[in-house]
Design a protein around this motif. Structure first.
Motif, short mmCIF file in Angstrom:
data_model
loop_
_atom_site.label_atom_id
_atom_site.label_comp_id
_atom_site.label_asym_id
_atom_site.label_seq_id
_atom_site.Cartn_x
_atom_site.Cartn_y
_atom_site.Cartn_z
N SER A 327 -35.58 -62.29 24.48
CA SER A 327 -35.69 -61.95 25.90
C SER A 327 -34.68 -60.89 26.30
O SER A 327 -34.14 -60.91 27.41
N TRP A 331 -33.04 -60.89 30.21
CA TRP A 331 -32.46 -61.98 29.43
C TRP A 331 -32.53 -63.34 30.11
O TRP A 331 -32.29 -63.48 31.32
N HIS A 332 -32.86 -64.34 29.30
CA HIS A 332 -32.69 -65.75 29.65
C HIS A 332 -32.30 -66.48 28.38
O HIS A 332 -32.48 -65.96 27.27
N ASN A 348 -43.55 -67.60 22.70
CA ASN A 348 -43.63 -66.77 23.90
C ASN A 348 -44.32 -65.45 23.61
O ASN A 348 -44.54 -65.08 22.45
N PHE A 351 -41.61 -61.68 26.59
CA PHE A 351 -40.55 -62.15 27.48
C PHE A 351 -40.65 -63.66 27.63
O PHE A 351 -39.94 -64.42 27.00
N SER A 352 -41.53 -64.10 28.49
CA SER A 352 -41.84 -65.53 28.63
C SER A 352 -43.35 -65.64 28.51
O SER A 352 -43.97 -64.91 27.76
#
Length: 440
Positions: A327, A331-332, A348, A351-352
């Motif tokens: 990510s 960012w996460h 994923n 990203f998500s």
């Protein structure tokens, strides 16, 4: 979390019956063992700070009786009943002694008082970028309810401004909750049980934090969009950067003599925990770190899941049936987690937005098909999944698939880690944009 209240009722009857002393068979007992009818009295073995509990043992006859209540050895009352309001978290011994000419009886309650935000877990939300800051929620085990915005309710004069920052990371270390924001936001330190704020690094331009790692009682590390910073935990002052690593750094973990960090440029980087010298690099890794009960560390990247032995840093490579995505663009925390023996990875997109979770437990065949498939029209957001050591469940956070208004429809799922069955779902609405759960 269930408590065996019926056991405590039975125990109290036995205690009363066993401690009536000082009279012959012919004496009339004016204090008898308690007569607790079903539904007449509910005894508890736990309560939460801020709550109160009426302790009212039942006597068949209280004529000419005197009473003495003690809490942790200190006399607190002389009535036939006592209202217990805990002043500190922990286990308390509450005793009552009843006396008259016929004899005496004694009873002890052992009651655990939870901190205001101890009997459950936190939910970190990044917030709606540009419209409001991130928030902290709390899921309470005893009520099985989700409580919203508990941080600002507990600390009404505090916030996570500026509005273009996003609250993305939280962790508990040494009984403190560390909360980190990206894009100019603060680092906040609160008591992990009361949620009262204790320290903060103020918001300012240039702040762009990722994750926190505690090293000792006085030292910690902060990863950021530009390397890793030393932080003094007593003063909460930044004291220089870790040499040898630059660019965006995200998740971090410490096991034994080593510190494991995830770098956008270099993949997994392993430092000596004392000298901070780099011991090993594993390029291409984008998800980390999960730790199983044997202390092995797990990372993933491309189509590889890699196990790292924390004693000698030897690695074992397991082939994935899909590509692992990180990510770095927005960012996460990484979408990987572990129970005692199994590793769980969210499949994923870039990203998500994934819909499947894969599970690995010593058998590569388990990675051939998804362990969990999300309900229709739902996708992960943020970290997406985390293992709850309290309930032994996977906690999964989703939003409705799509854009715009779809982000306001949230689900909090509780999955069985053995069967993959869905145990429970909590639905709620609002533009929270989930980041990650945080457990005690």
């Amino acid at each position: 979390m269930k408590h065996n209240f019926s056991f405590f009722k039975y125990l109290i009857v036995l205690l009363f019956a066993g401690v009536v002393t000082g009279c012959s068979q012919d004496d009339e007992f004016l204090i008898d063992p308690p007569n607790i009818a079903q539904g007449e009295q509910q005894l508890q073995d736990t309560l939460t700070m801020g709550e109160e509990l009426l302790l009212s043992p039942k006597f068949s006859n209280t004529k000419n009786s005197t009473f003495e209540w003690t809490v942790d050895g200190e006399i607190v009352g002389n009535d036939s009943t006592y209202v217990f309001i805990p002043e500190t978290r922990g286990t308390h011994e509450i005793s009552v002694q009843a006396m008259n000419d016929g004899g005496e009886a004694a009873l002890t309650y052992n009651i655990h008082s939870w901190g205001a935000f101890e009997n459950g877990f936190y939910l970190i939300n990044e917030g709606w970028f540009g419209h409001g800051t991130g928030t902290v929620g709390f899921y309470r085990y005893d009520t099985q309810q989700l409580e919203d915005s508990v941080y600002v309710k507990t600390n009404p004069n505090k916030d996570f401004l500026p509005m273009n920052s996003t609250l993305e990371f939280g962790t508990v270390y040494n009984e403190k909750l560390y909360l980190l924001s990206k894009v100019g936001g603060p680092v906040v330190v609160a008591n992990a049980y009361s949620l009262k704020e204790e320290q903060r690094i103020a918001s300012q331009a240039g702040n762009d934090w990722r994750a926190f790692l505690g090293i000792s009682a006085t030292k910690g590390l902060l990863s950021s969009s530009d390397g890793i910073h030393n932080i003094n935990l007593e003063t909460l002052q930044i004291e220089g950067k870790i040499p040898g690593i630059s660019g965006q750094v995200g998740d971090m973990e410490k096991v034994g003599d080593y510190i494991f960090v995830l770098s956008q440029r270099e993949g997994a980087v392993i430092f000596n925990a004392t000298s901070y010298e780099i011991e090993k690099r594993i390029p291409g890794m984008v998800l980390g770190f999960a730790k199983t009960a044997d202390n092995n560390i797990w990372v993933a990247g491309d189509k590889k899941l890699i196990k790292i032995n924390p004693n000698n840093l030897e690695t074992e490579e397991i082939e994935l049936s899909f590509s692992a995505y990180g990510s770095w663009g927005a960012w996460h925390p990484s979408s990987i987690t572990a129970s005692d023996k199994a590793v769980f990875i969210a499949k994923n997109s870039s990203f998500s937005g994934g819909k499947e979770i894969y599970k690995y437990e010593d058998d590569v065949a388990s990675l051939e098909k998804a362990f969990i498939q999300l309900p229709e029209n739902e996708v992960f957001y943020g970290k997406g999944l985390a293992y709850n050591p309290d309930t032994k469940q996977l906690i999964i956070r989703t939003v409705r698939e799509g854009w715009g208004e779809n982000f306001s429809y949230n689900k909090l799922h509780f999955y069985n880690t053995t069967s993959g069955n869905l145990d429970k779902t909590e639905s709620y609405e609002g533009y929270y944009f989930p980041a990650a759960p945080v457990f005690h």
